[in-house]
Design an enzyme around this catalytic site. Structure first.
Site, PDB file in Angstrom:
ATOM      1  N   ASP A 130       0.872  -1.228   0.028  1.00 11.55           N
ATOM      2  CA  ASP A 130       0.031  -0.027   0.048  1.00 11.55           C
ATOM      3  C   ASP A 130       0.976   1.218   0.140  1.00 11.55           C
ATOM      4  O   ASP A 130       1.667   1.380   0.871  1.00 11.55           O
ATOM      5  CB  ASP A 130      -1.038   0.000   1.176  1.00 11.55           C
ATOM      6  CG  ASP A 130      -1.750   1.023   1.172  1.00 11.55           C
ATOM      7  OD1 ASP A 130      -1.680   1.839   0.173  1.00 11.55           O
ATOM      8  OD2 ASP A 130      -2.613   1.044   2.258  1.00 11.55           O
TER       9      ASP A 130
ATOM     10  N   ASP B 178      -3.368   2.491  -5.766  1.00 10.60           N
ATOM     11  CA  ASP B 178      -2.380   2.423  -5.058  1.00 10.60           C
ATOM     12  C   ASP B 178      -1.825   1.262  -4.043  1.00 10.60           C
ATOM     13  O   ASP B 178      -1.097   1.421  -3.157  1.00 10.60           O
ATOM     14  CB  ASP B 178      -2.005   3.678  -4.259  1.00 10.60           C
ATOM     15  CG  ASP B 178      -2.964   3.742  -2.830  1.00 10.60           C
ATOM     16  OD1 ASP B 178      -4.167   3.178  -3.020  1.00 10.60           O
ATOM     17  OD2 ASP B 178      -2.430   4.507  -1.890  1.00 10.60           O
ATOM     18  N   GLU B 179      -2.649   0.310  -4.419  1.00 10.91           N
ATOM     19  CA  GLU B 179      -2.631  -1.101  -3.598  1.00 10.91           C
ATOM     20  C   GLU B 179      -2.205  -2.303  -4.341  1.00 10.91           C
ATOM     21  O   GLU B 179      -2.739  -2.259  -5.665  1.00 10.91           O
ATOM     22  CB  GLU B 179      -3.737  -1.358  -2.755  1.00 10.91           C
ATOM     23  CG  GLU B 179      -3.941  -0.334  -1.666  1.00 10.91           C
ATOM     24  CD  GLU B 179      -5.060  -0.423  -0.819  1.00 10.91           C
ATOM     25  OE1 GLU B 179      -5.591  -1.494  -0.458  1.00 10.91           O
ATOM     26  OE2 GLU B 179      -5.525   0.568  -0.608  1.00 10.91           O
TER      27      GLU B 179
HETATM   28 MG   LIG Z   1      -2.249   3.982   0.055  1.00  9.99          MG
END
Ligand SMILES: [Mg+2]
Length: 380
Positions: free
Chosen positions: A6, A102-103
């Site tokens: 993350d 974003d993961e």
């Molecule tokens: Mg994040």
């Protein structure tokens, strides 16, 4: 084992990496380029520290911190970086999935030293992009995702059979992805306060109190399968619709209404199987132009009929300011990719996405064309 990556304050970190002047400063990324009249879609850790978070209005954020730095979001930059990180992660040789922009989830199987792997991954990302990531490692994706949040920013959490319960005990159940505020309050009333309480409840208890969602939660918390691989429908090359008018027509409004209709039909089929398309092909047939066909590729894949229609208009522009006589029309979308991994960044897009979902639900319940854009009535 699943390793969940993350990125820390992703958009804000990218802006700070690009512009060193912003480094170490409280920064918000706004969804629109209107400093005082927008919504925070990302905040740097310096801003988070003073209580600023995404979803807040920018005016409110400036009230908390008057010397806040402001940058307007630039989606293509974040998508580009996200794709580069995805490629970088694939180089480690494992299967990688997008969880969001974003993961990322990596099935690291039974890698002997997962912590070391996590450090290598974080180091490589930092070296390449000058931004940090947090990592969680656990027996399944839900616990791995939880782990990535527990040592943020710039940390690693490995949840093993040995330490799992001890760690889960220290955090409220709401930390678990999918347990929203109201669910958490409801669970609280049942005496389920911590992640551990939730983890230790039986499938039966969770089903009785939370229904089908409870079962899913139980399975997700306890599964040791690698990725739950949902059935992927076979990828078609393209999706298209065409229509032949009763006679050749000159009325541009009428022709455009038909292009919109076909765009909507194509879009609906794309959405059905979760596809998005980056290339639009428009075909027109008429006594003066014969067969006119042209296609255009765009950076951003879509499955919204309005957007596909607007792209068709860009193709039509090649024919000059006036439309020719048209007898038949075809709209085809190709360059297909799965649509699930990027959540929309902006309020307007989220609203648009929800609108489309509602339209699809209504049409699947009450029959095709129960609801459609008003402009289409011109084609009837
Ligand atoms: Mg994040």
């Amino acid at each position: 084992m699943i390793l969940h990556v993350d990125m820390d304050a992703f958009f804000a970190s990218i802006e700070q990496a690009i512009n060193p002047r912003l480094k170490g400063k409280p920064l918000i990324v706004g969804s629109r380029n209107s400093k005082m009249h927008t919504v925070v879609c990302a905040a740097s850790y310096e801003a988070k520290r003073v209580g600023i978070g995404s979803g807040m209005s920018s005016a409110e954020a400036f009230k908390i911190c008057p010397n806040l730095e402001f940058v307007a979001a630039e989606q293509s930059k974040y998508i580009w970086t996200s794709r580069q990180i995805f490629q970088l992660l694939k180089e480690f040789g494992f299967e990688v999935l997008y969880a969001s922009i974003d993961e990322f989830q990596i099935d690291i199987r039974d890698t002997p030293n997962p912590k070391l792997l996590a450090e290598e991954i974080r180091e490589k990302i930092f070296k390449e992009f000058n931004i940090t990531a947090s990592v969680g490692i656990a027996k399944n994706w839900l616990l791995a995702k939880l782990g990535s949040k527990l040592n943020k920013p710039n940390g690693v959490t490995v949840l093993t059979e040995g330490n799992l319960e001890g760690v889960l005990e220290r955090f409220p159940a709401a930390k678990i992805c999918g347990v929203g505020k109201s669910t958490a309050e409801f669970l609280d009333g049942l005496g389920v306060n911590t992640c551990l309480d939730l983890y230790q409840k039986s499938a039966r208890f969770l089903e009785q109190n939370l229904g089908k969602y409870g079962i899913n939660l139980y399975v997700s918390l306890h599964s040791t399968d690698s990725f739950d691989s949902p059935e992927v429908p076979e990828k078609p090359k393209s999706v298209g619709h065409s229509y032949t008018l009763p006679r050749a027509v000159l009325n541009p409004q009428f022709i455009k209404a038909w292009i919109r209709t076909l765009s909507e039909m194509v879009a609906q089929r794309l959405r059905q199987d979760n596809w998005e398309s980056s290339t639009v092909h428009l075909w027109l047939n008429g006594p003066e132009i014969g067969n006119f066909g042209a296609q255009k590729a765009f950076q951003q894949p879509v499955n919204d009929g309005l957007e596909i229609y607007q792209r068709c208009l860009k193709i039509i522009a090649k024919l000059g300011p006036k439309l020719p006589l048209v007898r038949a029309i075809g709209v085809t979308c190709s360059g297909l990719s799965k649509s699930s991994y990027l959540q929309p960044l902006f309020k307007e897009q989220i609203r648009r996405g929800e609108l489309l979902k509602a339209v699809d639900r209504i049409n699947s319940r009450f029959g095709d064309n129960s609801i459609y854009p008003a402009v289409i009535t011109l084609a009837r």
